[in-house]
Motif scaffolding. Sequence first.
Motif, PDB file in Angstrom:
ATOM      1  N   GLU A 100       0.733  -1.298  -0.122  1.00  0.00           N
ATOM      2  CA  GLU A 100       0.025   0.027   0.120  1.00  0.00           C
ATOM      3  C   GLU A 100       0.918   1.254   0.000  1.00  0.00           C
ATOM      4  O   GLU A 100       1.942   1.272   0.655  1.00  0.00           O
ATOM      5  N   VAL A 101       0.521   2.261  -0.507  1.00  0.00           N
ATOM      6  CA  VAL A 101       1.255   3.318  -0.793  1.00  0.00           C
ATOM      7  C   VAL A 101       0.754   4.167   0.569  1.00  0.00           C
ATOM      8  O   VAL A 101      -0.422   4.431   1.231  1.00  0.00           O
ATOM      9  N   PHE A 102       1.910   4.708   1.170  1.00  0.00           N
ATOM     10  CA  PHE A 102       1.711   5.563   2.616  1.00  0.00           C
ATOM     11  C   PHE A 102       2.054   7.097   2.041  1.00  0.00           C
ATOM     12  O   PHE A 102       3.147   7.286   1.803  1.00  0.00           O
ATOM     13  N   ALA A 103       1.029   7.716   2.230  1.00  0.00           N
ATOM     14  CA  ALA A 103       1.356   9.345   1.804  1.00  0.00           C
ATOM     15  C   ALA A 103       0.399  10.262   2.748  1.00  0.00           C
ATOM     16  O   ALA A 103      -0.247   9.403   3.674  1.00  0.00           O
ATOM     17  N   GLY A 104       0.603  11.376   2.928  1.00  0.00           N
ATOM     18  CA  GLY A 104      -0.213  12.329   3.620  1.00  0.00           C
ATOM     19  C   GLY A 104       0.538  12.263   5.132  1.00  0.00           C
ATOM     20  O   GLY A 104       1.361  12.073   5.415  1.00  0.00           O
ATOM     21  N   ILE A 105      -0.763  11.762   5.770  1.00  0.00           N
ATOM     22  CA  ILE A 105      -0.354  11.448   7.212  1.00  0.00           C
ATOM     23  C   ILE A 105       0.143  10.302   7.600  1.00  0.00           C
ATOM     24  O   ILE A 105       0.927  10.021   8.675  1.00  0.00           O
ATOM     25  N   LEU A 106       0.495   9.489   6.659  1.00  0.00           N
ATOM     26  CA  LEU A 106       1.124   8.216   6.504  1.00  0.00           C
ATOM     27  C   LEU A 106       2.592   8.191   6.154  1.00  0.00           C
ATOM     28  O   LEU A 106       3.333   7.213   6.018  1.00  0.00           O
ATOM     29  N   SER A 107       2.990   9.292   5.427  1.00  0.00           N
ATOM     30  CA  SER A 107       4.349   9.534   4.878  1.00  0.00           C
ATOM     31  C   SER A 107       5.494   9.405   5.992  1.00  0.00           C
ATOM     32  O   SER A 107       5.403   9.859   6.981  1.00  0.00           O
ATOM     33  N   ASN A 108       6.458   8.739   5.562  1.00  0.00           N
ATOM     34  CA  ASN A 108       7.732   8.968   6.403  1.00  0.00           C
ATOM     35  C   ASN A 108       8.817  10.164   6.017  1.00  0.00           C
ATOM     36  O   ASN A 108      10.048   9.885   6.350  1.00  0.00           O
ATOM     37  N   ASN A 109       8.337  11.155   5.241  1.00  0.00           N
ATOM     38  CA  ASN A 109       9.101  12.065   4.694  1.00  0.00           C
ATOM     39  C   ASN A 109       8.737  13.392   5.554  1.00  0.00           C
ATOM     40  O   ASN A 109       7.440  13.870   5.672  1.00  0.00           O
ATOM     41  N   ALA A 110       9.722  14.035   6.428  1.00  0.00           N
ATOM     42  CA  ALA A 110       9.372  15.021   7.061  1.00  0.00           C
ATOM     43  C   ALA A 110       8.920  16.187   6.443  1.00  0.00           C
ATOM     44  O   ALA A 110       8.033  17.021   6.886  1.00  0.00           O
ATOM     45  N   SER A 111       9.303  16.342   5.034  1.00  0.00           N
ATOM     46  CA  SER A 111       8.856  17.647   4.183  1.00  0.00           C
ATOM     47  C   SER A 111       7.357  17.510   3.667  1.00  0.00           C
ATOM     48  O   SER A 111       6.851  18.346   3.435  1.00  0.00           O
ATOM     49  N   GLN A 112       6.891  16.127   3.943  1.00  0.00           N
ATOM     50  CA  GLN A 112       5.544  15.798   3.653  1.00  0.00           C
ATOM     51  C   GLN A 112       4.589  15.627   4.610  1.00  0.00           C
ATOM     52  O   GLN A 112       3.364  15.520   4.507  1.00  0.00           O
ATOM     53  N   ASN A 113       4.950  15.342   5.975  1.00  0.00           N
ATOM     54  CA  ASN A 113       4.250  15.032   7.029  1.00  0.00           C
ATOM     55  C   ASN A 113       5.095  15.419   8.200  1.00  0.00           C
ATOM     56  O   ASN A 113       5.588  14.329   9.160  1.00  0.00           O
ATOM     57  N   PRO A 114       5.300  16.689   8.402  1.00  0.00           N
ATOM     58  CA  PRO A 114       6.072  17.021   9.437  1.00  0.00           C
ATOM     59  C   PRO A 114       6.223  16.628  10.981  1.00  0.00           C
ATOM     60  O   PRO A 114       7.056  16.521  11.820  1.00  0.00           O
ATOM     61  N   ASP A 115       4.678  16.205  11.559  1.00  0.00           N
ATOM     62  CA  ASP A 115       4.627  15.872  12.794  1.00  0.00           C
ATOM     63  C   ASP A 115       4.566  14.598  13.118  1.00  0.00           C
ATOM     64  O   ASP A 115       4.988  14.048  14.150  1.00  0.00           O
ATOM     65  N   PHE A 116       4.288  13.622  12.081  1.00  0.00           N
ATOM     66  CA  PHE A 116       4.155  12.236  12.253  1.00  0.00           C
ATOM     67  C   PHE A 116       4.942  11.392  11.163  1.00  0.00           C
ATOM     68  O   PHE A 116       4.792  10.193  11.583  1.00  0.00           O
ATOM     69  N   TYR A 117       5.902  11.828  10.786  1.00  0.00           N
ATOM     70  CA  TYR A 117       6.716  11.268   9.682  1.00  0.00           C
ATOM     71  C   TYR A 117       7.331  10.080  10.201  1.00  0.00           C
ATOM     72  O   TYR A 117       7.774   9.002   9.619  1.00  0.00           O
ATOM     73  N   ASN A 118       8.096  10.363  11.638  1.00  0.00           N
ATOM     74  CA  ASN A 118       8.782   9.052  12.114  1.00  0.00           C
ATOM     75  C   ASN A 118       8.177   8.410  13.114  1.00  0.00           C
ATOM     76  O   ASN A 118       8.856   7.617  13.889  1.00  0.00           O
ATOM     77  N   TRP A 119       6.972   8.291  13.323  1.00  0.00           N
ATOM     78  CA  TRP A 119       6.058   7.499  14.141  1.00  0.00           C
ATOM     79  C   TRP A 119       6.060   6.030  13.534  1.00  0.00           C
ATOM     80  O   TRP A 119       6.236   5.980  12.013  1.00  0.00           O
ATOM     81  N   ASN A 120       5.736   5.303  14.445  1.00  0.00           N
ATOM     82  CA  ASN A 120       5.143   3.817  13.736  1.00  0.00           C
ATOM     83  C   ASN A 120       3.730   4.215  13.094  1.00  0.00           C
ATOM     84  O   ASN A 120       2.937   4.433  13.857  1.00  0.00           O
ATOM     85  N   ARG A 121       3.580   3.893  11.897  1.00  0.00           N
ATOM     86  CA  ARG A 121       2.331   4.271  11.134  1.00  0.00           C
ATOM     87  C   ARG A 121       1.895   2.887  10.433  1.00  0.00           C
ATOM     88  O   ARG A 121       2.341   2.066   9.908  1.00  0.00           O
ATOM     89  N   VAL A 122       0.592   2.904  10.807  1.00  0.00           N
ATOM     90  CA  VAL A 122      -0.183   1.555  10.542  1.00  0.00           C
ATOM     91  C   VAL A 122      -1.548   1.806   9.875  1.00  0.00           C
ATOM     92  O   VAL A 122      -2.210   2.774  10.392  1.00  0.00           O
TER      93      VAL A 122
END
Length: 396
Positions: A100-122
């Motif tokens: 699955e594509v992870f984008a927006g709030i699921l992105s791992n890129n700080a420039s695209q998701n500044p507050d949650f990019y490095n969280w565990n995302r499910v």
Amino acid sequence: MTMKLRAVINFLLLTCASWCVYSDDDRLMVNITLVQNASAQGAVCLDGSLPAYHLDSGFGDGASNWLLEFEGGGWCNDIKSCLERAQTRRGSSNYMNRTEVFAGILSNNASQNPDFYNWNRVKLRYCDGASFAGDGKFDNGTSLLYFRGQRIWQAIIHDLLPKGLGSAAKALLSGCSAGGLASFLHCDNFTSYLPSNASVKCMSDAGFFLNIKDISLNETIKSIYNDVVSLQGVQQNLNGNCTSSRSDPKQCFFPQYALPYIKTPFFVLNAAYDVWQFHNILVPSSADPGQTWSHCKQNLTACSSDQINILQGLRNDMLGALSVFYNSSNSGGMYINSCFVHCQSEQQDTWFAPDSPRLNNKMIAEAVGDWYFGRRETKEIDCAYPCDNTCHTKMS
């Protein structure tokens, strides 16, 4: 994320508005995980296949934080529609994409998701047809369906707890559309699984489905929801304080009735002119046999002044249903923009991008982050259509 880094990211977004391009090659693809022991708990999809999720692990100072996102995809409210659904990815993990594509709030890129990019995302895959809330079974000797959304929810949580969720420092439960409705239904239960000192909050994106009549004055969505609740055994899993307070307990499947009883801090993200509600709740095909709305549904410029007035009524109904929540002194948040769209947090262009929608000059990602981290109160309501020229109109 530090305020200095946030400022740098915002500056880059503003200065690259005319030339920034997000390539498909840069998309984050996350593999599927089947919950192997779920069948022993009776936690299976409509067709009896294993439930699934996608997990991208956190890193750095986000390694102990968790974001869970319910997948959306409507509901099935009778045996026929559930049998049809069981032959698709919405009712069987056999048909789900393996990545699955992870984008927006699921992105791992700080420039695209500044507050949650490095969280565990499910991402929790949706395969029950009742917003992860049913518990029943249909078996007439010929056809077999499992209505086990509640057990699927619990099985996925129990699979994630030993992977780090059980010791989470911060957590956010979210979801889009029918998944956004699931966030309302499971928010406080999610909190109960996590450490008492964890910062746990919930958000719904395009999940605030309204209990309103359609243009023919029929209660189309109420009838659908009543059928879902009855068929799939949902009522036993609805908020007990809500069901005990209403003459019709099934109404607690509607977010507007469940929200006052949710104790966990909650954020409501919704378009005031939610396109799915416009097309399926306000103007379903059954209410427009002459198809007088067909052109308006495809192109807003084709809407008559009377049709626009009816759409303004949809916005008024939404704001009315949220008025107590908006005026309360609770720790809730809100972002109601006047766009014609459905779901905005999982799409990069509407979540956090150079030309993303803005309300009081604030993008959705900024508003959600400000609310979650307590940087400032966030209860934003847009002026009525057509005042907002930052909207991304998506009529289908």
